[in-house]
Scaffold this motif. Structure first.
Motif, short mmCIF file in Angstrom:
data_model
loop_
_atom_site.label_atom_id
_atom_site.label_comp_id
_atom_site.label_asym_id
_atom_site.label_seq_id
_atom_site.Cartn_x
_atom_site.Cartn_y
_atom_site.Cartn_z
N ARG A 177 0.83 -1.20 0.00
CA ARG A 177 0.00 0.00 0.00
C ARG A 177 0.87 1.26 0.00
NH1 ARG A 177 -5.31 -0.32 1.03
NH2 ARG A 177 -5.41 1.68 2.12
N LEU A 178 1.97 1.23 0.73
CA LEU A 178 2.81 2.42 0.85
C LEU A 178 3.71 2.61 -0.36
CD1 LEU A 178 3.82 4.83 2.47
CD2 LEU A 178 5.40 3.29 3.66
N TYR A 179 4.39 1.55 -0.80
CA TYR A 179 5.40 1.67 -1.85
C TYR A 179 4.95 1.13 -3.21
CZ TYR A 179 8.61 2.63 2.02
OH TYR A 179 9.22 3.17 3.12
N GLY A 180 3.83 0.41 -3.25
CA GLY A 180 3.37 -0.18 -4.50
C GLY A 180 3.71 -1.64 -4.66
N ASP A 181 4.73 -2.12 -3.95
CA ASP A 181 5.13 -3.53 -4.00
C ASP A 181 5.50 -3.99 -2.60
OD1 ASP A 181 5.66 -4.29 -7.13
OD2 ASP A 181 6.19 -2.19 -6.72
N GLY A 182 5.07 -5.20 -2.26
CA GLY A 182 5.46 -5.82 -1.00
C GLY A 182 6.04 -7.19 -1.26
N PHE A 183 7.01 -7.60 -0.45
CA PHE A 183 7.72 -8.86 -0.68
C PHE A 183 7.88 -9.63 0.63
CE2 PHE A 183 9.19 -5.70 -3.68
CZ PHE A 183 9.16 -6.34 -4.90
N VAL A 184 8.00 -10.95 0.48
CA VAL A 184 8.40 -11.83 1.59
C VAL A 184 9.40 -12.83 1.02
CG1 VAL A 184 7.71 -13.60 3.24
CG2 VAL A 184 6.25 -11.60 2.88
N SER A 185 10.60 -12.85 1.55
CA SER A 185 11.60 -13.81 1.08
C SER A 185 11.37 -15.17 1.74
CB SER A 185 13.01 -13.31 1.40
OG SER A 185 13.18 -13.15 2.80
N ILE A 186 11.65 -16.23 0.99
CA ILE A 186 11.46 -17.59 1.48
C ILE A 186 12.84 -18.19 1.76
CG2 ILE A 186 10.44 -19.85 0.99
CD1 ILE A 186 8.69 -18.47 -1.11
N GLY A 187 13.15 -18.39 3.03
CA GLY A 187 14.44 -18.96 3.41
C GLY A 187 14.38 -20.46 3.44
N THR A 188 15.07 -21.12 2.54
CA THR A 188 14.98 -22.57 2.41
C THR A 188 16.32 -23.26 2.64
OG1 THR A 188 15.44 -22.49 0.02
CG2 THR A 188 13.13 -22.37 0.70
N LYS A 189 16.23 -24.50 3.06
CA LYS A 189 17.34 -25.45 2.99
C LYS A 189 16.96 -26.47 1.93
CE LYS A 189 18.95 -25.09 7.79
NZ LYS A 189 19.11 -25.81 9.08
N GLU A 190 17.91 -26.77 1.03
CA GLU A 190 17.59 -27.63 -0.10
C GLU A 190 18.58 -28.78 -0.20
OE1 GLU A 190 16.83 -25.32 -3.67
OE2 GLU A 190 16.21 -23.59 -2.45
N THR A 191 18.20 -29.79 -0.95
CA THR A 191 19.01 -31.02 -1.03
C THR A 191 20.21 -30.86 -1.93
OG1 THR A 191 17.58 -31.80 -2.84
CG2 THR A 191 17.01 -32.47 -0.58
N ARG A 192 20.27 -29.81 -2.76
CA ARG A 192 21.39 -29.59 -3.65
C ARG A 192 21.88 -28.17 -3.51
NH1 ARG A 192 19.30 -32.27 -9.38
NH2 ARG A 192 18.65 -34.31 -8.53
N ASN A 193 23.09 -27.92 -4.02
CA ASN A 193 23.60 -26.55 -4.05
C ASN A 193 22.71 -25.71 -4.96
OD1 ASN A 193 25.77 -27.20 -2.37
ND2 ASN A 193 27.08 -27.74 -4.11
N TRP A 194 22.49 -24.49 -4.57
CA TRP A 194 21.58 -23.65 -5.32
C TRP A 194 22.03 -22.20 -5.26
CZ3 TRP A 194 19.16 -19.94 -2.27
CH2 TRP A 194 19.22 -20.18 -0.88
N ASP A 195 21.48 -21.41 -6.14
CA ASP A 195 21.75 -19.98 -6.19
C ASP A 195 20.42 -19.25 -6.22
OD1 ASP A 195 22.46 -17.27 -7.70
OD2 ASP A 195 24.31 -18.09 -6.84
N LEU A 196 20.42 -18.01 -5.75
CA LEU A 196 19.18 -17.25 -5.67
C LEU A 196 18.56 -17.00 -7.05
CD1 LEU A 196 20.01 -14.64 -2.89
CD2 LEU A 196 18.38 -16.53 -2.75
N LYS A 197 19.36 -17.04 -8.11
CA LYS A 197 18.80 -16.82 -9.44
C LYS A 197 18.17 -18.09 -10.01
CE LYS A 197 23.05 -17.62 -12.12
NZ LYS A 197 23.96 -17.83 -10.96
N ASP A 198 18.35 -19.23 -9.30
CA ASP A 198 17.75 -20.49 -9.75
C ASP A 198 16.30 -20.56 -9.31
OD1 ASP A 198 20.23 -21.23 -10.72
OD2 ASP A 198 20.80 -22.21 -8.83
N GLU A 199 15.48 -21.17 -10.15
CA GLU A 199 14.08 -21.35 -9.80
C GLU A 199 13.95 -22.29 -8.60
OE1 GLU A 199 9.82 -22.70 -11.84
OE2 GLU A 199 11.68 -22.74 -13.00
N LEU A 200 13.04 -21.98 -7.71
CA LEU A 200 12.82 -22.80 -6.52
C LEU A 200 12.07 -24.07 -6.91
CD1 LEU A 200 12.94 -23.20 -3.44
CD2 LEU A 200 10.81 -21.89 -3.28
N ASN A 201 12.70 -25.22 -6.66
CA ASN A 201 12.09 -26.51 -6.95
C ASN A 201 11.49 -27.06 -5.65
OD1 ASN A 201 11.41 -29.15 -7.57
ND2 ASN A 201 13.18 -29.46 -8.89
N PRO A 202 10.16 -27.14 -5.54
CA PRO A 202 9.55 -27.62 -4.29
C PRO A 202 10.01 -29.01 -3.88
CG PRO A 202 7.90 -26.62 -5.74
CD PRO A 202 9.16 -26.76 -6.54
N ASN A 203 10.35 -29.85 -4.85
CA ASN A 203 10.76 -31.22 -4.53
C ASN A 203 12.17 -31.30 -3.98
OD1 ASN A 203 8.31 -32.35 -5.47
ND2 ASN A 203 9.02 -32.16 -7.59
#
Length: 448
Positions: free
Chosen positions: A101-127
């Motif tokens: 409402r204030l800035y036009g965009d709101g975000f929530v980051s999802i902090g995950t532990k995953e089974t393989r090495n990953w980078d933030l630019k990689d798509e999040l694989n739920p499996n």
């Protein structure tokens, strides 16, 4: 040959003739929209409580009573609810809605532990999710760029695919491995992004304060004007011979001394040729002007004045239809805007290793929001009284039997919330029958 007379109508709204000379309204043109910098929005929010109400109250109402998760497996339901509570998801999503409402965009980051090495630019694989460890809300202040899909033949046309996000701590800029760098490209699947006011061909959402700014400026000026009226509501006027002969320094000294004396002392000592009177400011019509500003502000926000002013959340008194409409609008926003984010979070939790990699599509589950409002005790008592009188009339005139009335109230209406037993319902019906014998009941029936 006869020529027909041709009559041409010149409408002043068309901009011809007198319009350009006399009518100023027809010379108005669409002005450039007001754009507020993020720092201006931050200062505007920090410095005014009314702006905080405009931003915070709808976000608080959308998350205030939270939701109920319907699931046949009680253990799984309890585990999911506990995990959502541990993640402090309620506060995270409330902040996300307020930031939007204030800035036009709101975000929530999802902090995950995953089974393989990953980078933030990689798509999040739920499996590949082992667990979700945190949810962090943040605003557009942290985002430097929106990388949007502009392919009109793509399934994600118009959606943001990547965000350039600045990541830093007090000592510098770091990534999740502790390496110093500038900004990180983050795939859209690794966060929740909430935006509701975005114009075509624009990447960022629009703050609610941008189209509201002119009205808010008028409101702010109104507050200042009322303050000036109160300050100068009454003032003294002193007539004294020889004042026009005083020097500027003498006038200032006398003004300060007399102003202090007349504000602090009830007695004024005057000479024969001196005169002291009290003048009052005429405030007739001021209330209508203030009400007009409130109505415009309320209409543009689609929020009742009582809500903007901070009425107790969730409480409705008699005939507050505008407040009921407001909560109905909030319920629609919950379903259309908040629910998809919450359902996605629950699906990600179910698919994680922490919850046994469940398939959300194979489980019968439903998320429903809890009611936002209820009537106050007085209004509730009045409603119950009217319903009881109506039921008694139906029973007395043979329209319905006591059993039918009991089933109608328990099955379809609000009295089911009271969880009355059959004996308690019979006691209520008997009470109404006793009331029918009293003079007020007979008087009411005679009027009919």
């Amino acid at each position: 040959m006869v020529k027909a007379n041709v009559v041409t109508r010149h409408d002043f709204l068309s901009g011809h003739g007198k319009a350009n000379q006399k009518d100023s309204l027809t010379r108005q043109t669409v002005s450039a929209r007001r754009r507020l910098a993020l720092t201006d929005l931050k200062e505007l929010y920090a410095g005014n409580r009314l702006v905080q109400n405009i931003v915070d109250i709808p976000a608080e109402d959308m998350t205030r009573n939270w939701f109920t998760l319907k699931l046949d497996d009680d253990d799984l339901r309890q585990a999911l609810e506990d995990k959502i509570r541990d993640l402090n998801a309620k506060q995270a999503f409330k902040s996300m809605l307020a930031y939007e409402r204030l800035y036009g965009d709101g975000f929530v980051s999802i902090g995950t532990k995953e089974t393989r090495n990953w980078d933030l630019k990689d798509e999040l694989n739920p499996n590949r999710i082992k667990s979700i460890d945190y949810l962090h809300p943040f605003s557009r202040l942290k985002v430097s760029n929106f990388i949007t899909n502009e392919d009109v033949f793509s399934t994600r046309y118009g959606d943001v695919e990547y965000f350039d996000i600045m990541r830093r701590n007090n000592s510098g800029i770091v990534d999740h491995n502790g390496q110093i760098f500038g900004q990180t490209k983050v795939h859209h699947s690794r966060l929740f992004h909430h935006v509701t006011r975005r114009l075509e061909d624009e990447y960022e959402g629009q703050s609610i304060m941008e189209p509201l700014f002119d009205t808010y400026t008028i409101f702010d000026s109104t507050k200042w004007s009322v303050g000036q009226i109160l300050y100068d509501l009454t003032f003294k006027k002193l007539k004294s011979p020889g004042v026009d002969q005083w020097s500027r320094e003498e006038k200032l000294a006398a003004q300060m001394e007399l102003d202090f004396a007349f504000r602090t002392e009830a007695l004024a000592l005057l000479g024969v040729e001196e005169d002291l009177t009290k003048e009052s400011t005429n405030v007739s019509g001021v209330k209508d002007l203030i009400d007009f500003v409130w109505e415009v502000l309320s209409g543009e926000l689609r929020m009742p004045k009582s809500i903007i002013k901070g009425q107790e959340a969730g409480t409705i008194t008699g005939a507050q239809y505008d407040v009921i409409n407001y909560y109905n609008r909030i319920e629609a926003q919950q379903e259309n805007e908040l629910k998809p984010h919450l359902e996605r979070l629950i699906r990600l939790l179910m698919q994680s290793e922490e919850f046994g990699r469940l398939d959300p599509a194979s489980i019968d589950w439903e998320l429903t929001f809890n009611p936002l409002w209820s009537v106050d005790k007085k209004t509730d008592a009045e409603i119950n009284k009217i319903e009881a009188e109506t039921d008694a009339i139906y029973i007395d005139r043979g329209v319905a039997s006591p059993d039918e009335v009991r089933q109608h109230r328990i099955g379809d209406h609000g009295m089911s919330d009271l969880d009355l037993t059959n004996d308690e319902m019979d006691d209520g019906i008997n009470f109404v029958r006793d009331q029918k014998k009293k003079p007020w009941w007979k008087k009411m029936m005679n009027k009919e």
